[in-house]
Design a protein around this motif. Structure first.
Motif, mmCIF file in Angstrom:
data_model
loop_
_atom_site.group_PDB
_atom_site.id
_atom_site.type_symbol
_atom_site.label_atom_id
_atom_site.label_comp_id
_atom_site.label_asym_id
_atom_site.label_seq_id
_atom_site.Cartn_x
_atom_site.Cartn_y
_atom_site.Cartn_z
ATOM 1 N N UNK A 160 15.363 5.052 -1.606
ATOM 2 C CA UNK A 160 14.091 4.891 -2.313
ATOM 3 C C UNK A 160 12.959 4.342 -1.451
ATOM 4 N N UNK A 161 13.272 3.420 -0.529
ATOM 5 C CA UNK A 161 12.226 2.853 0.328
ATOM 6 C C UNK A 161 11.658 3.909 1.278
ATOM 7 N N UNK A 162 12.539 4.766 1.810
ATOM 8 C CA UNK A 162 12.086 5.800 2.734
ATOM 9 C C UNK A 162 11.264 6.859 2.012
ATOM 10 N N UNK A 163 11.790 7.347 0.887
ATOM 11 C CA UNK A 163 11.062 8.376 0.127
ATOM 12 C C UNK A 163 9.772 7.807 -0.453
ATOM 13 N N UNK A 164 9.810 6.554 -0.900
ATOM 14 C CA UNK A 164 8.607 5.921 -1.428
ATOM 15 C C UNK A 164 7.526 5.794 -0.375
ATOM 16 N N UNK A 165 7.946 5.414 0.850
ATOM 17 C CA UNK A 165 6.985 5.318 1.951
ATOM 18 C C UNK A 165 6.411 6.698 2.283
ATOM 19 N N UNK A 166 7.264 7.734 2.202
ATOM 20 C CA UNK A 166 6.796 9.091 2.450
ATOM 21 C C UNK A 166 5.751 9.525 1.440
ATOM 22 N N UNK A 167 6.001 9.214 0.153
ATOM 23 C CA UNK A 167 5.048 9.574 -0.885
ATOM 24 C C UNK A 167 3.746 8.794 -0.729
ATOM 25 N N UNK A 168 3.868 7.479 -0.464
ATOM 26 C CA UNK A 168 2.682 6.629 -0.357
ATOM 27 C C UNK A 168 1.812 7.042 0.827
ATOM 28 N N UNK A 169 2.414 7.178 2.001
ATOM 29 C CA UNK A 169 1.649 7.547 3.190
ATOM 30 C C UNK A 169 1.152 8.991 3.107
ATOM 31 N N UNK A 170 1.978 9.871 2.531
ATOM 32 C CA UNK A 170 1.563 11.261 2.382
ATOM 33 C C UNK A 170 0.396 11.398 1.430
ATOM 34 N N UNK A 171 0.468 10.699 0.278
ATOM 35 C CA UNK A 171 -0.624 10.760 -0.690
ATOM 36 C C UNK A 171 -1.900 10.169 -0.150
ATOM 37 N N UNK A 172 -1.780 9.061 0.579
ATOM 38 C CA UNK A 172 -2.949 8.423 1.190
ATOM 39 C C UNK A 172 -3.583 9.335 2.224
ATOM 40 N N UNK A 173 -2.768 9.891 3.097
ATOM 41 C CA UNK A 173 -3.278 10.761 4.155
ATOM 42 C C UNK A 173 -3.847 12.061 3.593
ATOM 43 N N UNK A 174 -3.270 12.541 2.492
ATOM 44 C CA UNK A 174 -3.743 13.793 1.885
ATOM 45 C C UNK A 174 -5.206 13.691 1.485
#
Length: 317
Positions: A4-18
């Motif tokens: 969950x921490x890895x996927x959550x970081x992926x979603x958070x950073x991906x959404x921010x960068x998007x």
């Protein structure tokens, strides 16, 4: 990789960068809403990621026509969102679009009689208050559409609200008609239709008007088309990370964790936009009123995600 921490970081950073990459593309003259190019990276990422994880149903019939109608509504809604982003700026855009949770709840109540707890209703009222503060305080600021001249922040806010409403309505209906399908299968169909609409629209509208919509605005701002291609390619990779993070987090952490990450993403985009783009567009600059509105909207959305549902209270009894 599915922690969950890895996927959550992926979603958070991906959404921010998007969102930040989309705003960068708009400011460089290559994000005209009429071109529909800003929709392409997200739809490519969704179709590719969900195709990899799709699970074909054994018995349940796939409602292709209903998914097709939802995809049309989402295509229009996302198009309105690109207009809202250009006029209001990424900071205000992400706060206003966070209200999609409110609209989804209202449509669920009106169409399917979904019940809400007292604290969920309080949370929706808080979100509504935040939207009012945002509109009243930001509407007097001058806006600037990234590729087609001037505009008003109030117009950008209005269009963003319309985008959030239309997409929320479409997704509430989509969730209802695809109950028997695995979420990766239904979202693969939705992403595929969206990608098909993107390609058809770009071929029919964007390519014939390439000089007017892309080449000339980019040149006028002193940028090179190679830089734009790199930004769009990077935006596609970012969207892949976001899609993976969203789907994996939903499976491993659930909607509550996803809601909290969405709140963190909105706050981060709000402050980062003020730091990076205040000199470019006045509506991006930090003000106390915007900060209060952000806290109200994001706080209300978070509260709605965490609040107990009526069904949960019944189970506890």
């Amino acid at each position: 990789m599915n922690h969950p921490l890895v996927s959550g970081a992926g979603y958070l950073l991906g959404g921010l960068s998007e969102v930040m990459s989309q705003q960068a593309i708009v400011y460089r003259g290559a994000g005209a809403a009429r071109s529909s190019l800003l929709l392409l990276p997200g739809d490519i990422a969704n179709a590719v990621w969900y195709f990899k994880h799709r699970q074909l149903p054994k018995v349940t019939a796939i409602p292709y026509f209903s998914v097709f109608l939802v995809a049309i509504a989402l295509f229009v809604g996302k198009g309105l969102g690109t207009v809202g982003l250009a006029y209001s700026g990424s900071g205000l855009y992400v706060v206003i679009y966070s209200s999609a949770t409110l609209w989804s709840a209202l449509f669920s109540f009106v169409l399917y009689k979904q019940r809400f707890s007292f604290w969920q209703i309080v949370a929706m009222l808080i979100v509504f208050c935040g939207l009012c503060v945002t509109t009243l305080k930001a509407s007097s600021a001058p806006g600037k559409e990234g590729s087609a001249g001037g505009g008003g922040v109030a117009y950008g806010i209005l269009v963003t609200v319309a985008s959030a409403c239309l997409q929320s309505l479409a997704l509430v209906y989509f969730k209802q008609v695809t109950k028997g399908l695995h979420f990766s299968t239904s979202n693969f169909l939705l992403g595929s239709y969206g990608l098909l609409f993107d390609v058809m629209y770009i071929a029919a509208v964007t390519v014939p008007s390439w000089d007017e919509l892309i080449a000339q605005p980019v040149a006028q701002k002193g940028n090179h088309i190679t830089e734009i291609i790199v930004l769009y390619f990077g935006s596609t990779l970012i969207n892949v990370a976001k899609s993976w993070g969203w789907g994996t987090t939903l499976q491993t952490g659930g909607p509550v964790v996803l809601g909290l990450l969405q709140a963190c993403k909105s706050i981060a985009i709000f402050f980062l936009s003020a730091v990076l783009y205040c000199a470019t567009q006045e509506s991006q600059c930090y003000t106390l009123e915007k900060a209060v509105a952000t806290v109200l909207v994001v706080g209300g959305v978070t509260m709605f995600s965490l609040a107990p549902k009526p069904a949960d209270k019944v189970k506890q009894k």
